[in-house]
Design an enzyme around this catalytic site. Sequence first.
Site, PDB file in Angstrom:
ATOM      1  N   ASP A 271       0.859  -1.173   0.000  1.00  0.00           N
ATOM      2  CA  ASP A 271       0.000   0.000   0.000  1.00  0.00           C
ATOM      3  C   ASP A 271       0.900   1.229   0.000  1.00  0.00           C
ATOM      4  O   ASP A 271       2.083   1.166   0.377  1.00  0.00           O
ATOM      5  CB  ASP A 271      -0.927  -0.015   1.213  1.00  0.00           C
ATOM      6  CG  ASP A 271      -2.202   0.776   0.968  1.00  0.00           C
ATOM      7  OD1 ASP A 271      -2.241   1.585   0.019  1.00  0.00           O
ATOM      8  OD2 ASP A 271      -3.171   0.585   1.720  1.00  0.00           O
ATOM      9  N   GLU A 629     -17.570  10.002   4.675  1.00  0.00           N
ATOM     10  CA  GLU A 629     -16.977   8.718   5.055  1.00  0.00           C
ATOM     11  C   GLU A 629     -15.979   8.399   3.959  1.00  0.00           C
ATOM     12  O   GLU A 629     -16.339   8.228   2.806  1.00  0.00           O
ATOM     13  CB  GLU A 629     -18.043   7.636   5.210  1.00  0.00           C
ATOM     14  CG  GLU A 629     -19.000   7.476   4.041  1.00  0.00           C
ATOM     15  CD  GLU A 629     -19.926   6.291   4.215  1.00  0.00           C
ATOM     16  OE1 GLU A 629     -19.694   5.450   5.093  1.00  0.00           O
ATOM     17  OE2 GLU A 629     -20.908   6.210   3.446  1.00  0.00           O
TER      18      GLU A 629
END
Length: 886
Positions: A271, A629
């Site tokens: 990542d 969100e």
Amino acid sequence: MARRVMVAALMSAAAAVPAVAPAQPAEQRGAEEDAAVRLARDLVAKMTLEEKLPQLLNTAPAIPRLDIPAYNWWTESLHGALGPVPTTNFPEPVGLAATFDTPLVERVADAIGTEVRGLHTLARQTGRLGRIGTGLDTWSPNINIFRDPRWGRGQETYGEDPFLTAEMGKAFIRGMQGPDPDRPHVIATPKHFAVHSGPEATRHSDNFFVSPYDIEDSYLPAFRAAIVEARAGSIMCAYNRVNGQPACASDLLLKTHLRGAWGFEGYVVSDCDAVRDIDENHKYAPDAAAGVAIAMRTGVDNECNTNTLSDTAGLERRYRDALAQGLLTEEQIDDSLVRLFAARYRTGDLAGLADAPPAVPASAIGAAEHRQLALDAAEKAMVLLKNSGVLPLNPTSRVAVIGPLGDATRVLRGNYSSTLTGPPVSVVDGLRAALGDERVTLVPFGESITDGDRVPTSALRTPDGRPGVLVRYYNPLTPVPAEFAPGERDKFLKTVEYSATPVVSRIEPDVGDRQLELAKVADVHRRTFTGFLVAPKSGTYRVGLTGPGGVLTFDGKLIADRRASRYNDLPSLTTMHLTAGQRYSFTIEGGGSDLVWKRISPTPAADLARAAADADVLVAVVGLTSDMEAEETSFQIEGFAGGDKTSLDLPRDQRVMLEQARATGKPIVIVAMNGSPINLQWGKDHAAAILEAWYPGEAGGTAVANILTGRTNPSGRLPLTFYRSVDDLPPFDDYAMKGRTYRYFTGTPVYPFGHGLSYTDFDYGPLTVRAAPGGGQDGVTVTTEVANKGARAGEDVAQLYLSFPPRPGMPRLALRGFQRVSLKAGETKTLRFELSPRDLSSVTPGGDRRVTAGRYRVTIGSGQPGTGVATSEASFAVDTPRDLPR
């Protein structure tokens, strides 16, 4: 001392054991895979060390002398390709999970993969290979378990259940990679491996201790299925630590499971900045050289580093230092490069492999059949949670659309989506198309944190009066150096001078990022947008920018400066009055930002009351957005912090509006748009109907209208438990599964996992359970009949749940099969479920997977047993236990 100990440990490891499990013998691998590896090994052997090291980063530079074009491993296509031309936007993955339809998800992934390949072709044509979004791999799907409704990125997943997530993940991977994983159309990269689901704000430093039981029972099954069954060609390791070790340096994850038990031979990508986290945030290594060394030795082949977004200079120096210190060997670097270049050969990015997938023309992007598939997926994703009889709407109904999302289009796209998708259809426009303009009234909302939709072409005019905006691209006066010394690129960008004459001037339909389709435009360039905004109606508007980098001058005034903004910060908006038909000049300097607006009402309560007086039904479109969100944001507002939720309630202004709507006495149909569970108790108590629409993609408004008017029978099912409050749950940063999800939650949810209604009724016949020839430990076959007892055709999702022989810590029950079945009115079909030993297995407290001897209960029906839906159940026994591999 700490550094000497770590260095000594790494040098000892280098001498004693291989970094990863050895590859399988050649005779156990396909001949085509061998050919790709041979080509890659021959290529790597020709490379100098200076050429090799930069290839380990996500931005891999070209090597002209070897005819190797530039390549960027950073490609996102979670639910749609992202590029410089309009692409198809499908429902957010949590919505795709709600379809419980693996063939559909496979078709969606195939369509996305086709568009990814089309973007690669476009990049070849324009000479822009090496930029984000041009590669033939994708960092999708996200198969983390959505264990807690607070997680901002849960919308990217397939929900809370390991079995459903595994099935959806496999379908996506197979659709993306194509029928032959040895010749993948696009290499899929399931992520984030593993034990990763928030909190966002601390993800770079968190250390989660997880029991062997929860690791095997919840966090690894979907990844195992993705690698062993679907044969994903890549995998992405996560940011956080797992039981003390960074996920990108985890012996348990990368060695024991991935390369060991699962036999993975593909490449591992980190990542973005997870390798840097090993030394900078986790303090697991004493310095950067040791950090990259331990990542590579544990199994990471390719590092995503966000510094490649601005300045790649010197990033490979850490690997050179690791070599010089004896922490890595050149042979280990070669092993990683062989895996990476073999992947590029397999997809056809590099020529030389027989029968590699053919190129896809750029014209395949946004094909009509993809748009239709987006609508089909959106319709199947939507879940009818409640219906007191108001739905489907009468064709003569007069509808007032209320709520901040009634005319919104940004909300449809969800996260990881292209701003150029479209044309998006809002709920109010969908209802107007279905019922007629005269029967549908929009009630503008007041100011909301959900505001900010792209200004469409219809509201834009060029300086000479044509639709769209005038965009000018300016190249630097002097050539941009091919390489910079560390830190010099930013200095260059601050002082670079650009030509006074644009290299390209053209009319574009809106303020979007299309520079990668222009061959003449340099990677470093200046860009300006010039035009006029023309409002279709007089009123109060909020106008501004979203995204990073742009500066907006509107009607002669500077109203937005995003040069210091992050990509996912909330929009910068200014409230003003606009007169219909009047031209308001604007200029946007810089790229990366988007021109957005929203018409609002200064008196929303009075407007609602007036509209309700003339309406038969109020359609309240409420919810969240993926700007609220989200992934690791920098803002905190009521109910949200760092991208995660701190409450399950709707925003306060929406709750006030719903009470005002209730006071009118008119029936309320709630349409919820969100990527995670929200508290719908108010709606359950007071609304006439509730439709969960998720972030439904570009065709969302059409899909909502088709369901509300009965053109489409709703058939989605919840892939998540909808709780009432975070107070019902363990702490967010506690990764134990006890008390979480339908498998372990002992409270009463507002709506349970698997719930969903239809406009027709289904019933299930008795179950027949037949053991495999070797006994129940070798699997069972379960058959039943499902009948449509209603007056119209519909689709049900037959869900099979298993209850295991009792043992402390076991789940209440677990999904172990599902089938979407279409039935005409009065029709009956036979369903057959084949349960393998792994389907029957459970996990011991020590983390071993086993088919346990004892009595099992199997239930098949329209939802979970005990929730009031049609089900049928039976029991069977397993006499002999059986251990299974992890």
